[in-house]
Scaffold this motif. Structure first.
Motif, PDB file in Angstrom:
ATOM      1  N   UNK A 175       0.805  -1.214   0.030  1.00  0.00           N
ATOM      2  CA  UNK A 175      -0.055  -0.046   0.031  1.00  0.00           C
ATOM      3  C   UNK A 175       0.862   1.338  -0.026  1.00  0.00           C
ATOM      4  N   UNK A 176       2.170   0.929   0.754  1.00  0.00           N
ATOM      5  CA  UNK A 176       2.952   2.337   0.583  1.00  0.00           C
ATOM      6  C   UNK A 176       3.814   2.474  -0.816  1.00  0.00           C
ATOM      7  N   UNK A 177       3.519   1.724  -1.734  1.00  0.00           N
ATOM      8  CA  UNK A 177       3.907   2.011  -3.015  1.00  0.00           C
ATOM      9  C   UNK A 177       5.113   0.808  -3.169  1.00  0.00           C
ATOM     10  N   UNK A 178       5.724  -0.124  -2.441  1.00  0.00           N
ATOM     11  CA  UNK A 178       6.628  -0.872  -2.742  1.00  0.00           C
ATOM     12  C   UNK A 178       6.085  -1.970  -3.505  1.00  0.00           C
ATOM     13  N   UNK A 179       7.251  -2.396  -4.349  1.00  0.00           N
ATOM     14  CA  UNK A 179       6.747  -3.745  -5.141  1.00  0.00           C
ATOM     15  C   UNK A 179       7.233  -4.777  -4.282  1.00  0.00           C
ATOM     16  N   UNK A 180       6.421  -5.844  -3.852  1.00  0.00           N
ATOM     17  CA  UNK A 180       7.045  -7.087  -2.954  1.00  0.00           C
ATOM     18  C   UNK A 180       6.848  -8.055  -3.788  1.00  0.00           C
ATOM     19  N   UNK A 181       7.720  -8.774  -4.121  1.00  0.00           N
ATOM     20  CA  UNK A 181       7.825 -10.186  -5.022  1.00  0.00           C
ATOM     21  C   UNK A 181       8.226 -11.428  -4.136  1.00  0.00           C
ATOM     22  N   UNK A 182       7.110 -12.241  -3.910  1.00  0.00           N
ATOM     23  CA  UNK A 182       7.172 -13.518  -2.929  1.00  0.00           C
ATOM     24  C   UNK A 182       7.862 -14.543  -3.762  1.00  0.00           C
ATOM     25  N   UNK A 183       8.234 -15.694  -3.353  1.00  0.00           N
ATOM     26  CA  UNK A 183       8.656 -16.696  -4.022  1.00  0.00           C
ATOM     27  C   UNK A 183       9.599 -16.614  -5.201  1.00  0.00           C
ATOM     28  N   UNK A 184      10.584 -15.643  -4.846  1.00  0.00           N
ATOM     29  CA  UNK A 184      11.321 -15.023  -5.770  1.00  0.00           C
ATOM     30  C   UNK A 184      12.953 -15.150  -5.306  1.00  0.00           C
ATOM     31  N   UNK A 185      13.570 -16.028  -5.901  1.00  0.00           N
ATOM     32  CA  UNK A 185      15.122 -16.255  -5.862  1.00  0.00           C
ATOM     33  C   UNK A 185      15.968 -15.294  -6.576  1.00  0.00           C
ATOM     34  N   UNK A 186      17.043 -15.041  -5.973  1.00  0.00           N
ATOM     35  CA  UNK A 186      17.975 -14.343  -6.774  1.00  0.00           C
ATOM     36  C   UNK A 186      18.997 -15.052  -7.144  1.00  0.00           C
ATOM     37  N   UNK A 187      19.440 -15.112  -8.487  1.00  0.00           N
ATOM     38  CA  UNK A 187      20.451 -15.855  -9.052  1.00  0.00           C
ATOM     39  C   UNK A 187      21.805 -15.297  -9.473  1.00  0.00           C
ATOM     40  N   UNK A 188      21.663 -14.013  -9.432  1.00  0.00           N
ATOM     41  CA  UNK A 188      22.930 -13.162  -9.965  1.00  0.00           C
ATOM     42  C   UNK A 188      22.569 -11.423 -10.116  1.00  0.00           C
ATOM     43  N   UNK A 189      23.788 -10.899 -10.190  1.00  0.00           N
ATOM     44  CA  UNK A 189      23.338  -9.535 -10.450  1.00  0.00           C
ATOM     45  C   UNK A 189      24.327  -9.015 -11.754  1.00  0.00           C
ATOM     46  N   UNK A 190      23.743  -8.125 -12.372  1.00  0.00           N
ATOM     47  CA  UNK A 190      24.229  -7.418 -13.804  1.00  0.00           C
ATOM     48  C   UNK A 190      25.038  -6.377 -13.377  1.00  0.00           C
ATOM     49  N   UNK A 195      19.211  -6.915 -11.023  1.00  0.00           N
ATOM     50  CA  UNK A 195      19.167  -8.343 -10.312  1.00  0.00           C
ATOM     51  C   UNK A 195      18.348  -9.433 -11.072  1.00  0.00           C
ATOM     52  N   UNK A 196      19.223 -10.551 -11.392  1.00  0.00           N
ATOM     53  CA  UNK A 196      18.650 -11.614 -11.886  1.00  0.00           C
ATOM     54  C   UNK A 196      17.760 -12.374 -11.159  1.00  0.00           C
ATOM     55  N   UNK A 197      16.589 -13.007 -11.295  1.00  0.00           N
ATOM     56  CA  UNK A 197      15.974 -13.841 -10.449  1.00  0.00           C
ATOM     57  C   UNK A 197      15.399 -15.024 -11.341  1.00  0.00           C
ATOM     58  N   UNK A 198      15.004 -16.090 -10.502  1.00  0.00           N
ATOM     59  CA  UNK A 198      14.964 -17.267 -11.073  1.00  0.00           C
ATOM     60  C   UNK A 198      13.898 -17.469 -12.078  1.00  0.00           C
ATOM     61  N   UNK A 199      12.961 -16.521 -12.391  1.00  0.00           N
ATOM     62  CA  UNK A 199      12.096 -16.478 -13.317  1.00  0.00           C
ATOM     63  C   UNK A 199      12.475 -16.284 -14.604  1.00  0.00           C
TER      64      UNK A 199
END
Length: 400
Positions: A192-207, A217-221
């Motif tokens: 509600x404050x304006x954040x994007x919150x993504x659940x079930x989301x694993x980070x696999x690397x950074x660019x 930020x690269x994620x598993x999807x």
């Protein structure tokens, strides 16, 4: 003592108050006297609190009481046979009793690009200073981890005008420490404050961009989240290397008894680095909390002064996010029933966690009376009527 931790500072302050007749030496690899850490992800990060206000006591107070702070030095080795410690400057220091307050270190991501400029962790004042220097309105901040630290920083960043994305690998925020009702409330609050919150989301690397600064930020999807600054907040692990090298028993923490004594009677350990026995629990516990650090420090002071008092405190925690104060007491992980009092839509409610008919934990959202009463009931191992807990017409105080 070792490290400028809250546990070490509380112990030294308590010994001064009790007029301990011997000299204590605090050795810390940080250049600062003992300080509070909770504000690092809250008011200090927001620039509302000066650094000096975080110190437990002025540096001079310890020395005026006859004690020494050896700051910016590190203990490299413990010689238990000769009762000495070897320091990073090659000197040695003898001890009669040694207290380890080594704290914990942040968990680091082992992913491609994890060492890029612009990726931050938050554990000490220097970490907060570095992060704050890179936060400015309009920037894109990605926070890896939806626990206490990650969500507290997210709230501060949103108030500061940043665009915030929280990436949480679990199915709900704060999943490790609380129940689904509390998780759902805070998820809605942050979205509600304006954040994007993504659940079930694993980070696999950074660019990286052309300058070697993190840009994505690269994620598993298979997607990539554009970013200017990253905070990784995926928990901590106890700092036990020094104790292990000295042959002290460790198991996800330095093992201590209810008097915070390690396997060596001349060595105590306190704070986040310990797995301790507590007369309140059947099994040894490791706690990551201010209350545990303070209570164990006071137990250590009693032990050092020959006034053995077993550690029997009920764990409690708190978190401030936006206009919400979450207060938690007890451990809810083995509960078999949850009772909700109040309505989350009203912004003030509590969840009571039961096991075999008695109360084991309480999470209170903007409802301090539930926290205070719950703390007494949990400590007493009281059997409590679930309907009475949920009924707003029954005063909670009447249940104590």
């Amino acid at each position: 003592m070792r490290r400028s931790s809250l546990a070490a500072g509380t112990l030294l302050t308590t010994l001064i108050q009790k007029q301990w007749p011997h000299e204590a030496v605090l050795i810390s690899d940080e250049p600062l006297p003992p300080y509070q850490r909770p504000p690092l992800s809250k008011d200090y990060l927001a620039g509302k609190t000066a650094r000096e206000s975080l110190y437990l006591r002025p540096h001079s107070m310890y020395e005026n009481a006859g004690h020494r702070l050896r700051l910016g030095e590190r203990v490299e080795r413990i010689d238990r046979v000769n009762k000495t410690v070897e320091l990073s400057d090659q000197s040695t220091l003898g001890y009669d009793r040694l207290v380890l307050a080594t704290g914990a270190r942040v968990r680091r991501l082992n992913a491609p690009g994890a060492d890029l400029e612009g990726i931050h962790y938050l554990r000490d004042i220097a970490d907060t200073d570095a992060l704050r220097s890179q936060l400015s309105p309009g920037q894109r901040l990605v926070i890896v981890g939806g626990g206490y630290i990650g969500l507290e920083v997210a709230a501060i960043a949103v108030k500061g005008g940043l665009k915030v994305t929280v990436l949480e690998a679990a199915g709900r925020v704060m999943q490790r420490v609380t129940g689904p009702e509390i998780s759902a409330f805070f998820l809605a609050k942050h979205r509600d404050a304006g954040e994007e919150v993504r659940l079930d989301t694993s980070v696999i690397g950074f660019e990286a961009d052309d300058d070697g600064h993190v840009a994505g930020v690269a994620v598993a999807d298979g997607s990539t989240v554009p970013v200017d600054v990253v905070l990784v907040a995926v928990g901590i692990t106890p700092e036990t290397a020094l104790a292990e090298s000295a042959g002290l028993p460790c198991d996800d923490g330095i093992l201590v008894d209810e008097y915070v004594r390690s396997g060596d009677p001349a060595i105590l350990a306190i704070g986040d680095c310990t797995r301790h026995r507590n007369v309140f629990f059947e099994q040894p516990q490791r706690m990551e909390s201010v209350a545990n650090a303070v209570d164990q420090a006071r137990t250590a002071a009693a032990t050092l002064m020959g006034d053995d008092k077993p550690y029997d405190a009920v764990p409690w925690f708190w978190s401030n996010q936006y206009d919400v104060r979450l207060q938690m007491v007890g451990l809810s992980k083995d509960h078999d029933e949850r009772v909700v009092r109040g309505n989350p839509r009203d912004g003030a409610f509590a969840v009571f966690y039961m096991r075999e008919g008695h109360l084991v934990a309480v999470d209170a959202v903007n409802l301090p009376i539930a926290f205070m009463v719950g703390k007494k009931l949990v400590y007493q191992h009281r059997d409590v009527d679930a309907e009475a807990l949920s009924d707003p017409d029954i005063e909670l105080k009447s249940l104590v």
